[in-house]
Design an enzyme around this catalytic site. Structure first.
Site, short mmCIF file in Angstrom:
data_model
loop_
_atom_site.label_atom_id
_atom_site.label_comp_id
_atom_site.label_asym_id
_atom_site.label_seq_id
_atom_site.Cartn_x
_atom_site.Cartn_y
_atom_site.Cartn_z
N ASP A 47 -11.52 -5.69 5.34
CA ASP A 47 -10.57 -5.50 5.14
C ASP A 47 -11.13 -4.04 3.93
OD1 ASP A 47 -7.16 -3.99 4.90
OD2 ASP A 47 -7.86 -4.70 2.92
N ILE A 65 0.75 -1.05 -0.52
CA ILE A 65 0.62 -0.44 -0.09
C ILE A 65 1.04 1.13 -0.30
CG2 ILE A 65 0.03 0.22 2.77
CD1 ILE A 65 -2.30 1.08 -0.25
N SER A 74 11.04 -0.05 8.14
CA SER A 74 10.45 -1.24 7.14
C SER A 74 11.91 -2.05 7.11
CB SER A 74 10.63 -1.29 6.17
OG SER A 74 9.89 -2.23 5.41
N ARG A 75 11.26 -3.57 7.96
CA ARG A 75 11.82 -4.53 8.59
C ARG A 75 12.54 -6.04 7.06
NH1 ARG A 75 7.90 -8.95 11.52
NH2 ARG A 75 6.53 -7.53 8.77
N LYS A 93 -5.77 3.05 7.07
CA LYS A 93 -7.30 2.22 7.21
C LYS A 93 -7.07 0.10 7.21
CE LYS A 93 -8.91 0.15 3.64
NZ LYS A 93 -8.83 -1.28 3.40
#
Length: 308
Positions: free
Chosen positions: A168, A14, A36-37, A90
């Site tokens: 979702d 996203i 971010s991993r 969201k």
């Protein structure tokens, strides 16, 4: 005013599909870091997680959380305690209690908190809201059906508790309906279909009612292949009002009124800039409340197992 220095936490699908381009197209905000991993981005500071980001000492004003809802409370809490403004992808959280706790913390810290609903920024939503305020609504029916394999390939978190399953995408529809309806409504019945091997539903049928008796129904399904369906049909005494294509197109009495390209995330970031500059928050959690109610009242049906 100087541009808001922004960090993104969670550089997944996203963020790459929507957030990066929207930030670049928005005046008054600059992306300076990501956490971010599993991913990095050229031209900005990169960190493995939000704690490393906050401990780094680089100057940032705001954080946009693009991570799954599970575990997001701790990230948002850390950002607010570090005196950063926060934008939430969201759904804003995994539970009702945690999002209200974040709202209270943002007020205490004097920081902006933005619970985003990107579908509310679709082109037809505000025109529909204005139109329905001038008409007598009889009923609303939502049909929101899509292919989970196309939109969420390999994303295991959506099937876990807190991942919402079909809600979702379904929460996008609820975010539109709660915006355009001239009065509030509440859930009266919920039927949820759970794959035998999953902890979240793949389909849902919901029934709502308003105080004045307006019937609102919704069908959500993640098993639709081919053309996708994102429609909201409102029957009024003056004639039908239909939002299609996720709220980007409007038909009034059968005639097309609005057909417009996607600007949802650009609108979100423009609004976030205005909130931060004005020292305000935008925390309407009503779509998440309806989803929580759907689980509370949900009659559970077990359907065939789902394999990605």
């Amino acid at each position: 005013m100087s541009s808001i220095r922004l960090a993104i936490v969670g550089l997944g699908k996203i963020a790459r599909d929507q957030h990066l381009g929207a930030i670049e197209a928005t005046d008054g905000i600059d992306l300076v870091a990501v956490a971010s991993r599993n991913a990095k981005l050229e031209g900005v500071h990169c960190f493995s997680d939000i704690h490393e980001l906050l401990a780094s000492g680089i100057e940032i004003d705001a954080i946009s959380l693009c991570t799954p809802p599970q575990g997001r409370f701790e990230q948002a809490q850390a950002a607010l305690l570090a005196n950063k403004h926060v934008m939430l992808e969201k759904p804003p959280g995994a539970t009702i209690a945690e999002v209200f706790a974040l709202d209270q913390l943002a007020q205490k810290q004097g920081k902006s908190l933005f619970a985003t609903w990107h579908s509310r920024e679709a082109a037809a939503v505000e025109p529909a809201r204005k139109l329905l305020s001038e008409r007598k609504v009889r009923s609303v029916h939502v049909e929101w059906k899509e292919d989970v394999r196309h939109w969420h390939p390999g994303q295991a978190w959506i099937w876990e508790p807190g991942g919402l399953g079909v809600f979702d995408p379904g929460i996008n529809a609820l975010s539109i309906v709660t915006r355009i309806m001239p009065e509030s409504f509440h859930l009266t019945a919920s039927e949820l279909s759970f794959p035998a091997n999953r902890a979240a539903p793949i389909a849902a049928n919901l029934t709502f009612a308003s105080a004045s008796g307006i019937a609102v129904t919704a069908e959500f399904d993640w098993r639709q292949t081919g053309p996708q369906t994102w429609d909201i049909r409102v029957e009024t005494e003056e004639g039908p009002v239909v939002l299609t294509h996720g709220g980007s197109r409007l038909l009034v009495d059968g005639t097309a009124q609005i057909v417009e390209e996607d600007r949802e995330y650009r609108n979100l970031y423009r609004h976030f800039v205005s909130l931060v500059n004005a020292g305000r928050s935008d925390t309407d959690f009503s779509p998440l409340v309806h989803v929580a109610d759907a689980f509370m009242l949900g009659r559970r049906n077990v359907v065939e197992a789902f394999e990605d």
